[in-house]
Write a protein that holds these residues in place. Structure first.
Motif, PDB file in Angstrom:
ATOM      1  N   LYS A   1      39.314  56.259  32.674  1.00  0.00           N
ATOM      2  CA  LYS A   1      40.205  55.104  32.597  1.00  0.00           C
ATOM      3  C   LYS A   1      39.531  53.905  33.245  1.00  0.00           C
ATOM      4  O   LYS A   1      38.733  54.037  34.151  1.00  0.00           O
ATOM      5  CB  LYS A   1      41.519  55.400  33.310  1.00  0.00           C
ATOM      6  CG  LYS A   1      42.366  56.421  32.609  1.00  0.00           C
ATOM      7  CD  LYS A   1      43.686  56.560  33.310  1.00  0.00           C
ATOM      8  CE  LYS A   1      44.570  57.531  32.579  1.00  0.00           C
ATOM      9  NZ  LYS A   1      45.865  57.671  33.236  1.00  0.00           N
ATOM     10  N   GLU A   2      39.881  52.738  32.762  1.00  0.00           N
ATOM     11  CA  GLU A   2      39.377  51.494  33.343  1.00  0.00           C
ATOM     12  C   GLU A   2      40.035  51.292  34.706  1.00  0.00           C
ATOM     13  O   GLU A   2      41.246  51.430  34.840  1.00  0.00           O
ATOM     14  CB  GLU A   2      39.726  50.304  32.449  1.00  0.00           C
ATOM     15  CG  GLU A   2      38.968  50.273  31.159  1.00  0.00           C
ATOM     16  CD  GLU A   2      37.529  49.861  31.341  1.00  0.00           C
ATOM     17  OE1 GLU A   2      37.229  49.063  32.236  1.00  0.00           O
ATOM     18  OE2 GLU A   2      36.706  50.357  30.574  1.00  0.00           O
TER      19      GLU A   2
ATOM     20  N   ALA B   1      35.805  46.381  33.013  1.00  0.00           N
ATOM     21  CA  ALA B   1      36.688  45.895  34.087  1.00  0.00           C
ATOM     22  C   ALA B   1      35.877  45.395  35.273  1.00  0.00           C
ATOM     23  O   ALA B   1      36.235  44.394  35.906  1.00  0.00           O
ATOM     24  CB  ALA B   1      37.637  47.004  34.534  1.00  0.00           C
TER      25      ALA B   1
ATOM     26  N   SER C   1      32.910  45.692  43.011  1.00  0.00           N
ATOM     27  CA  SER C   1      33.617  45.922  41.741  1.00  0.00           C
ATOM     28  C   SER C   1      32.691  46.528  40.694  1.00  0.00           C
ATOM     29  O   SER C   1      33.093  47.402  39.942  1.00  0.00           O
ATOM     30  CB  SER C   1      34.243  44.638  41.226  1.00  0.00           C
ATOM     31  OG  SER C   1      33.237  43.712  40.860  1.00  0.00           O
TER      32      SER C   1
ATOM     33  N   LEU D   1      41.615  49.085  36.522  1.00  0.00           N
ATOM     34  CA  LEU D   1      42.210  47.746  36.430  1.00  0.00           C
ATOM     35  C   LEU D   1      42.549  47.155  37.787  1.00  0.00           C
ATOM     36  O   LEU D   1      42.672  45.936  37.915  1.00  0.00           O
ATOM     37  CB  LEU D   1      43.455  47.784  35.544  1.00  0.00           C
ATOM     38  CG  LEU D   1      43.179  48.052  34.063  1.00  0.00           C
ATOM     39  CD1 LEU D   1      44.480  48.077  33.285  1.00  0.00           C
ATOM     40  CD2 LEU D   1      42.255  46.988  33.502  1.00  0.00           C
ATOM     41  N   TRP D   2      42.657  47.980  38.809  1.00  0.00           N
ATOM     42  CA  TRP D   2      42.935  47.449  40.134  1.00  0.00           C
ATOM     43  C   TRP D   2      41.792  46.545  40.592  1.00  0.00           C
ATOM     44  O   TRP D   2      42.011  45.648  41.412  1.00  0.00           O
ATOM     45  CB  TRP D   2      43.184  48.560  41.144  1.00  0.00           C
ATOM     46  CG  TRP D   2      42.003  49.454  41.382  1.00  0.00           C
ATOM     47  CD1 TRP D   2      41.690  50.598  40.709  1.00  0.00           C
ATOM     48  CD2 TRP D   2      40.967  49.257  42.345  1.00  0.00           C
ATOM     49  NE1 TRP D   2      40.534  51.122  41.196  1.00  0.00           N
ATOM     50  CE2 TRP D   2      40.058  50.331  42.205  1.00  0.00           C
ATOM     51  CE3 TRP D   2      40.710  48.296  43.301  1.00  0.00           C
ATOM     52  CZ2 TRP D   2      38.924  50.451  42.994  1.00  0.00           C
ATOM     53  CZ3 TRP D   2      39.579  48.416  44.090  1.00  0.00           C
ATOM     54  CH2 TRP D   2      38.704  49.492  43.939  1.00  0.00           C
TER      55      TRP D   2
ATOM     56  N   VAL E   1      40.205  44.383  38.676  1.00  0.00           N
ATOM     57  CA  VAL E   1      40.483  43.074  38.089  1.00  0.00           C
ATOM     58  C   VAL E   1      41.617  42.392  38.852  1.00  0.00           C
ATOM     59  O   VAL E   1      41.545  41.194  39.151  1.00  0.00           O
ATOM     60  CB  VAL E   1      40.830  43.201  36.591  1.00  0.00           C
ATOM     61  CG1 VAL E   1      41.204  41.856  36.007  1.00  0.00           C
ATOM     62  CG2 VAL E   1      39.660  43.806  35.825  1.00  0.00           C
ATOM     63  N   TYR E   2      42.647  43.147  39.206  1.00  0.00           N
ATOM     64  CA  TYR E   2      43.751  42.566  39.967  1.00  0.00           C
ATOM     65  C   TYR E   2      43.272  42.115  41.346  1.00  0.00           C
ATOM     66  O   TYR E   2      43.696  41.069  41.849  1.00  0.00           O
ATOM     67  CB  TYR E   2      44.899  43.566  40.114  1.00  0.00           C
ATOM     68  CG  TYR E   2      45.520  43.960  38.797  1.00  0.00           C
ATOM     69  CD1 TYR E   2      45.732  43.027  37.792  1.00  0.00           C
ATOM     70  CD2 TYR E   2      45.885  45.267  38.547  1.00  0.00           C
ATOM     71  CE1 TYR E   2      46.295  43.383  36.593  1.00  0.00           C
ATOM     72  CE2 TYR E   2      46.451  45.636  37.343  1.00  0.00           C
ATOM     73  CZ  TYR E   2      46.654  44.689  36.368  1.00  0.00           C
ATOM     74  OH  TYR E   2      47.202  45.047  35.181  1.00  0.00           O
TER      75      TYR E   2
END
Length: 82
Positions: free
Chosen positions: A11-12, A64, A55, A14-15, A17-18
């Motif tokens: 899974k990407e 991401a 990141s 996404l946290w 990016v946030y």
């Protein structure tokens, strides 16, 4: 070779990016309120580069991580030149 089922795919993160959006906003608030120690461009660029490295390491080359790195670096560049 058969495609991996969706549950087996990574899974990407996404946290990341946030977190980049949060850090970009923080960099802009630092600039707006003139917080003296962090208002200098080397400090802001250092924060951006460290978060970008983290990141990219966490995302392992997935999109991401690249998006997060670009968001933070653009925010640092914008606060330097504005």
């Amino acid at each position: 070779m058969p495609a991996e089922p969706k549950s087996a795919q990574k899974k990407e993160p996404l946290w990341v990016v946030y977190g980049a959006l949060l850090l970009a906003g923080l960099l802009m608030l630092i600039e707006a309120f003139h917080i003296s120690r962090l208002n200098r461009w080397p400090a802001q660029l250092g924060i951006a580069l460290v978060y970008s490295a983290v990141s990219l390491f966490v995302a392992e080359g997935r999109p991401a991580g690249w998006v997060a790195a670009v968001i933070v670096c653009l925010a640092a560049i914008v606060t330097i030149f504005v």
